[in-house]
Design an enzyme around this catalytic site. Structure first.
Site, short mmCIF file in Angstrom:
data_model
loop_
_atom_site.label_atom_id
_atom_site.label_comp_id
_atom_site.label_asym_id
_atom_site.label_seq_id
_atom_site.Cartn_x
_atom_site.Cartn_y
_atom_site.Cartn_z
N LYS A 157 0.76 -1.21 0.10
CA LYS A 157 -0.15 0.13 -0.20
C LYS A 157 0.85 1.19 0.05
CE LYS A 157 -4.39 1.42 1.23
NZ LYS A 157 -4.73 2.03 0.20
N GLY A 209 6.00 0.71 5.84
CA GLY A 209 6.91 -0.32 5.42
C GLY A 209 7.32 0.03 4.00
N CYS A 210 6.03 0.27 3.39
CA CYS A 210 6.21 0.59 1.91
C CYS A 210 6.88 1.91 1.39
CB CYS A 210 4.77 0.50 1.20
SG CYS A 210 3.89 -0.95 1.76
N THR A 211 6.73 2.83 2.45
CA THR A 211 7.41 4.18 2.19
C THR A 211 9.13 3.84 2.31
OG1 THR A 211 5.47 5.34 3.07
CG2 THR A 211 7.62 6.47 3.19
N ALA A 263 10.26 2.11 -0.74
CA ALA A 263 10.24 3.17 -1.65
C ALA A 263 11.23 4.02 -1.79
CB ALA A 263 8.93 3.80 -2.16
#
Length: 155
Positions: free
Chosen positions: A41, A46-48, A51
């Site tokens: 998402k 975690g995704c930030t 990225a």
């Protein structure tokens, strides 16, 4: 259930819209190595971090002949905001119907706080210039993952 992908096999073809709505296909990228990373998402912790880690090593990935593409189930508006907020220099692709996520075997039943739902299992595929799977990382732990990917690209 899609069969488990293996290193050395041809990567499943894809055609997905990026944050601007332009179509990105595997065929168009032939001749380049691709870091195709699937994440759950936009703008979640975690995704930030993942990225931003890829953003921070992008120059090294480009030097290794690579291109970074992020894929999630989020729509292009969400992707645009995420890119702008964190200055991401690579395209984020929208797999809203999970077709490509299923083809790569990363769309899984997940469990959080006792609730079961379907979503993306954080995974990265390194695809070589000929369109074959060079490295597969499943159930990715974000810390140090950018280094693993760089090592795979340079192999």
């Amino acid at each position: 259930m899609a069969k488990e992908l293996k290193v050395g096999e041809k990567a499943p073809d894809f055609s997905l819209p990026d944050e601007s709505g332009a179509s990105v296909t595997l065929k168009e990228l032939k001749g380049k190595q691709i870091v195709l990373y699937f994440y759950p998402k936009d703008d979640t912790p975690g995704c930030t971090k993942e990225a931003c880690d890829f953003r921070d090593v992008e120059a090294q990935i480009l030097r290794a002949g690579g291109v970074i593409l992020g894929v999630s189930l989020d729509g292009k508006d969400s992707h645009r905001k995420f890119i702008k907020k964190f200055g991401l220099p690579f395209a984020l692709l929208s797999d809203e119907d999970a077709t490509v996520s299923k083809a790569y075997g990363v769309y899984k039943e997940k469990n959080m706080y006792g609730r079961t739902y379907w979503g993306i299992e954080r995974s990265t595929f390194v695809i070589d210039a000929a369109g074959k799977l060079k490295a597969i990382f499943r159930k990715v732990k974000v810390d140090g993952h950018d280094d693993e990917v760089l090592t795979a690209l340079r192999a």
